[in-house]
Design a protein around this motif. Structure first.
Motif, PDB file in Angstrom:
ATOM      1  N   THR A 189       0.676  -1.423   0.087  1.00 20.40           N
ATOM      2  CA  THR A 189      -0.090   0.073   0.069  1.00 20.40           C
ATOM      3  C   THR A 189       0.712   1.308  -0.068  1.00 20.40           C
ATOM      4  OG1 THR A 189      -0.137  -0.140   2.579  1.00 20.40           O
ATOM      5  CG2 THR A 189      -1.993  -1.063   1.239  1.00 20.40           C
ATOM      6  N   GLY A 190       2.201   1.335   0.364  1.00 22.80           N
ATOM      7  CA  GLY A 190       3.026   2.393   0.316  1.00 22.80           C
ATOM      8  C   GLY A 190       4.303   2.055   0.834  1.00 22.80           C
ATOM      9  N   PHE A 191       5.098   3.062   1.240  1.00 17.74           N
ATOM     10  CA  PHE A 191       6.568   3.152   1.671  1.00 17.74           C
ATOM     11  C   PHE A 191       6.200   2.738   3.198  1.00 17.74           C
ATOM     12  CE2 PHE A 191       6.841   5.475  -2.168  1.00 17.74           C
ATOM     13  CZ  PHE A 191       7.881   4.785  -2.950  1.00 17.74           C
ATOM     14  N   GLY A 192       7.307   1.928   3.686  1.00 13.74           N
ATOM     15  CA  GLY A 192       7.540   1.798   5.066  1.00 13.74           C
ATOM     16  C   GLY A 192       7.824   2.895   5.808  1.00 13.74           C
ATOM     17  N   ASN A 193       7.315   2.681   7.290  1.00 15.74           N
ATOM     18  CA  ASN A 193       7.843   3.692   7.901  1.00 15.74           C
ATOM     19  C   ASN A 193       9.246   4.528   8.317  1.00 15.74           C
ATOM     20  OD1 ASN A 193       4.981   4.131   8.704  1.00 15.74           O
ATOM     21  ND2 ASN A 193       5.239   2.488  10.408  1.00 15.74           N
ATOM     22  N   ASP A 194      10.041   3.417   7.912  1.00 16.81           N
ATOM     23  CA  ASP A 194      11.577   3.846   7.772  1.00 16.81           C
ATOM     24  C   ASP A 194      12.134   4.150   6.650  1.00 16.81           C
ATOM     25  OD1 ASP A 194      11.387   1.299   7.124  1.00 16.81           O
ATOM     26  OD2 ASP A 194      12.695   0.561   8.147  1.00 16.81           O
ATOM     27  N   ALA A 195      11.528   4.307   5.755  1.00 14.93           N
ATOM     28  CA  ALA A 195      11.709   4.556   4.031  1.00 14.93           C
ATOM     29  C   ALA A 195      12.634   6.077   4.054  1.00 14.93           C
ATOM     30  CB  ALA A 195      10.673   4.768   3.217  1.00 14.93           C
ATOM     31  N   ASP A 196      13.570   6.140   3.546  1.00 12.90           N
ATOM     32  CA  ASP A 196      14.374   7.275   3.375  1.00 12.90           C
ATOM     33  C   ASP A 196      13.348   8.354   2.238  1.00 12.90           C
ATOM     34  OD1 ASP A 196      16.141   9.367   2.846  1.00 12.90           O
ATOM     35  OD2 ASP A 196      17.760   8.094   2.570  1.00 12.90           O
ATOM     36  N   PRO A 197      13.294   9.268   2.780  1.00 14.46           N
ATOM     37  CA  PRO A 197      12.402  10.440   2.078  1.00 14.46           C
ATOM     38  C   PRO A 197      13.254  10.766   0.726  1.00 14.46           C
ATOM     39  CG  PRO A 197      12.772  11.237   4.201  1.00 14.46           C
ATOM     40  CD  PRO A 197      13.608  10.078   4.108  1.00 14.46           C
ATOM     41  N   LEU A 198      14.522  10.504   0.356  1.00 14.44           N
ATOM     42  CA  LEU A 198      14.980  10.710  -0.649  1.00 14.44           C
ATOM     43  C   LEU A 198      14.749   9.633  -1.537  1.00 14.44           C
ATOM     44  CD1 LEU A 198      18.685  12.193   0.098  1.00 14.44           C
ATOM     45  CD2 LEU A 198      16.710  13.252  -0.983  1.00 14.44           C
ATOM     46  N   ASP A 199      14.676   8.345  -0.972  1.00 16.92           N
ATOM     47  CA  ASP A 199      14.345   7.054  -1.891  1.00 16.92           C
ATOM     48  C   ASP A 199      12.801   7.217  -2.483  1.00 16.92           C
ATOM     49  OD1 ASP A 199      16.754   5.904  -1.536  1.00 16.92           O
ATOM     50  OD2 ASP A 199      15.905   4.515   0.108  1.00 16.92           O
ATOM     51  N   PHE A 200      12.053   7.926  -1.473  1.00 15.35           N
ATOM     52  CA  PHE A 200      10.561   8.219  -2.104  1.00 15.35           C
ATOM     53  C   PHE A 200      10.706   9.236  -3.107  1.00 15.35           C
ATOM     54  CE2 PHE A 200       6.665  11.063  -1.698  1.00 15.35           C
ATOM     55  CZ  PHE A 200       5.826   9.967  -2.139  1.00 15.35           C
ATOM     56  N   VAL A 201      11.483  10.371  -3.154  1.00 19.78           N
ATOM     57  CA  VAL A 201      11.397  11.391  -4.096  1.00 19.78           C
ATOM     58  C   VAL A 201      12.163  10.521  -5.675  1.00 19.78           C
ATOM     59  CG1 VAL A 201      12.584  13.507  -4.667  1.00 19.78           C
ATOM     60  CG2 VAL A 201      11.611  13.149  -2.529  1.00 19.78           C
ATOM     61  N   ALA A 202      13.080   9.827  -5.248  1.00 16.53           N
ATOM     62  CA  ALA A 202      13.670   9.218  -6.341  1.00 16.53           C
ATOM     63  C   ALA A 202      12.755   8.253  -7.394  1.00 16.53           C
ATOM     64  CB  ALA A 202      14.779   8.287  -5.979  1.00 16.53           C
ATOM     65  N   ALA A 203      11.992   7.577  -6.164  1.00 20.07           N
ATOM     66  CA  ALA A 203      10.887   6.582  -6.967  1.00 20.07           C
ATOM     67  C   ALA A 203       9.940   7.303  -7.661  1.00 20.07           C
ATOM     68  CB  ALA A 203      10.188   5.728  -5.666  1.00 20.07           C
ATOM     69  N   VAL A 204       9.436   8.468  -7.226  1.00 20.47           N
ATOM     70  CA  VAL A 204       8.405   9.324  -8.006  1.00 20.47           C
ATOM     71  C   VAL A 204       9.417   9.870  -9.271  1.00 20.47           C
ATOM     72  CG1 VAL A 204       7.252  11.498  -7.603  1.00 20.47           C
ATOM     73  CG2 VAL A 204       7.260   9.982  -5.708  1.00 20.47           C
ATOM     74  N   GLY A 205      10.279  10.333  -9.105  1.00 15.40           N
ATOM     75  CA  GLY A 205      11.115  11.025 -10.213  1.00 15.40           C
ATOM     76  C   GLY A 205      11.288   9.975 -11.386  1.00 15.40           C
ATOM     77  N   ALA A 206      11.532   8.745 -11.007  1.00 21.66           N
ATOM     78  CA  ALA A 206      11.632   7.699 -11.960  1.00 21.66           C
ATOM     79  C   ALA A 206      10.536   6.996 -12.576  1.00 21.66           C
ATOM     80  CB  ALA A 206      12.283   6.450 -11.114  1.00 21.66           C
ATOM     81  N   SER A 207       9.121   7.489 -12.344  1.00 21.59           N
ATOM     82  CA  SER A 207       8.067   7.005 -12.889  1.00 21.59           C
ATOM     83  C   SER A 207       7.830   7.881 -14.131  1.00 21.59           C
ATOM     84  CB  SER A 207       6.843   7.423 -11.715  1.00 21.59           C
ATOM     85  OG  SER A 207       5.639   7.309 -12.437  1.00 21.59           O
ATOM     86  N   TRP A 208       7.020   6.897 -14.979  1.00 18.91           N
ATOM     87  CA  TRP A 208       7.073   7.600 -16.583  1.00 18.91           C
ATOM     88  C   TRP A 208       5.695   8.649 -16.157  1.00 18.91           C
ATOM     89  CZ3 TRP A 208       2.548   7.619 -19.239  1.00 18.91           C
ATOM     90  CH2 TRP A 208       1.436   6.494 -18.742  1.00 18.91           C
ATOM     91  N   HIS A 209       4.896   8.408 -15.194  1.00 17.67           N
ATOM     92  CA  HIS A 209       3.828   9.496 -14.859  1.00 17.67           C
ATOM     93  C   HIS A 209       4.413  10.714 -14.587  1.00 17.67           C
ATOM     94  CE1 HIS A 209       2.093   5.515 -13.877  1.00 17.67           C
ATOM     95  NE2 HIS A 209       0.974   5.928 -14.299  1.00 17.67           N
ATOM     96  N   TRP A 210       5.535  10.741 -14.063  1.00 15.31           N
ATOM     97  CA  TRP A 210       6.169  12.060 -13.710  1.00 15.31           C
ATOM     98  C   TRP A 210       6.613  12.929 -14.675  1.00 15.31           C
ATOM     99  CZ3 TRP A 210       5.603  14.707  -9.375  1.00 15.31           C
ATOM    100  CH2 TRP A 210       6.157  15.601  -9.036  1.00 15.31           C
ATOM    101  N   ALA A 211       7.420  11.946 -15.758  1.00 15.36           N
ATOM    102  CA  ALA A 211       7.800  12.488 -17.259  1.00 15.36           C
ATOM    103  C   ALA A 211       6.830  12.869 -17.916  1.00 15.36           C
ATOM    104  CB  ALA A 211       8.700  11.304 -17.744  1.00 15.36           C
ATOM    105  N   PHE A 212       5.607  12.349 -17.842  1.00 15.51           N
ATOM    106  CA  PHE A 212       4.220  12.603 -18.617  1.00 15.51           C
ATOM    107  C   PHE A 212       3.600  14.044 -18.223  1.00 15.51           C
ATOM    108  CE2 PHE A 212      -0.371  12.159 -19.203  1.00 15.51           C
ATOM    109  CZ  PHE A 212      -0.344  12.366 -20.630  1.00 15.51           C
ATOM    110  N   GLY A 213       3.864  13.989 -16.938  1.00 18.76           N
ATOM    111  CA  GLY A 213       3.365  15.372 -16.278  1.00 18.76           C
ATOM    112  C   GLY A 213       4.190  16.490 -16.633  1.00 18.76           C
ATOM    113  N   SER A 214       5.448  16.329 -16.594  1.00 19.51           N
ATOM    114  CA  SER A 214       6.293  17.425 -17.031  1.00 19.51           C
ATOM    115  C   SER A 214       6.224  17.880 -18.676  1.00 19.51           C
ATOM    116  CB  SER A 214       7.870  16.892 -17.110  1.00 19.51           C
ATOM    117  OG  SER A 214       8.735  17.871 -17.440  1.00 19.51           O
ATOM    118  N   ALA A 215       6.083  16.620 -19.365  1.00 16.04           N
ATOM    119  CA  ALA A 215       5.608  16.867 -20.778  1.00 16.04           C
ATOM    120  C   ALA A 215       4.415  17.547 -20.974  1.00 16.04           C
ATOM    121  CB  ALA A 215       5.657  15.500 -21.498  1.00 16.04           C
ATOM    122  N   LEU A 216       3.289  17.277 -20.062  1.00 13.49           N
ATOM    123  CA  LEU A 216       1.987  18.068 -20.110  1.00 13.49           C
ATOM    124  C   LEU A 216       2.471  19.547 -19.939  1.00 13.49           C
ATOM    125  CD1 LEU A 216      -0.786  15.460 -18.801  1.00 13.49           C
ATOM    126  CD2 LEU A 216      -0.479  16.436 -21.338  1.00 13.49           C
TER     127      LEU A 216
END
Length: 212
Positions: free
Chosen positions: A20-47
């Protein structure tokens, strides 16, 4: 241009056992990296790029003030998207090559929004230099770092950014109408190219078995 991250197994933070989501001990930078690696993020930038171009072309007779505000918002939002996407880079040099254009976009966007009542020459200079620098850095990233998905598309996107910057800087823009049509056309072309890169990234992530 947003440079797509290099997808691969085992990258990004792990999800909770229930998925359902990231663990409580997840690194915030890892979360940002995962979001940035998503094709949805690239799609949003293109839009963002495509919508800005369409808006500018749809209002060719608006004042320079409106043009500067639209361009400023485009640069600011695009810079924010690029900033997050930069954290998806694995190597330190790759991340720096992505962060630099993101910072340039944000600074240029703030300049446009802070003083929207500027001259046509000043606005074209800001946009032209940003596109030129961003395109050159995109080309550098595509050539210097191995493993980028669909490198040919990334090179084409970088080359288009360089061409857009040169055209805007080289051609005289004596009126807001001329600048509006020129910037609107290039934004639409850049947005379409970024959409192609986003969908290419989607095909790579889906083929690699990563979640959509």
């Amino acid at each position: 241009m947003t440079v797509p991250p290099r997808p691969g197994p085992g990258t990004g933070p792990e999800l909770d056992p229930d998925g359902t989501g990231f663990g409580n001990d997840a690194d915030p930078l890892d979360f940002v990296a995962a979001v940035g690696a998503s094709w949805h993020w690239a799609f949003g930038s293109a839009l963002i790029t495509l919508i800005a171009g369409v808006l500018i072309l749809a209002w060719p007779d608006e004042t320079l003030h409106v043009l500067a505000v639209v361009i400023g918002l485009y640069l600011l939002l695009s810079g924010m998207f690029r900033f997050v996407a930069a954290f998806a880079g694995r190597a330190h040099g790759e991340r720096f090559a992505r962060l630099l254009p993101a910072v340039l976009f944000v600074v240029a966007g703030v300049l446009c929004l802070r003083n929207p009542l500027q001259t046509v020459a000043a606005l074209s200079l800001i946009v032209g230099l940003i596109w030129l620098a961003s395109g050159m850095l995109t080309l550098y990233t595509a050539i210097a770092f191995k493993g980028l998905p669909h490198r040919g598309l990334v090179v084409a996107a970088g080359a288009l950014g360089v061409a857009a910057g040169i055209v805007v800087l080289a051609l005289p823009t004596e009126s807001a109408v001329v600048l509006t049509r020129l910037l609107g056309l290039w934004l639409v072309l850049l947005g379409l190219m970024e959409l192609a890169v986003a969908f290419a990234l989607r095909s790579v992530t889906v083929a690699g078995g990563r979640p959509r």
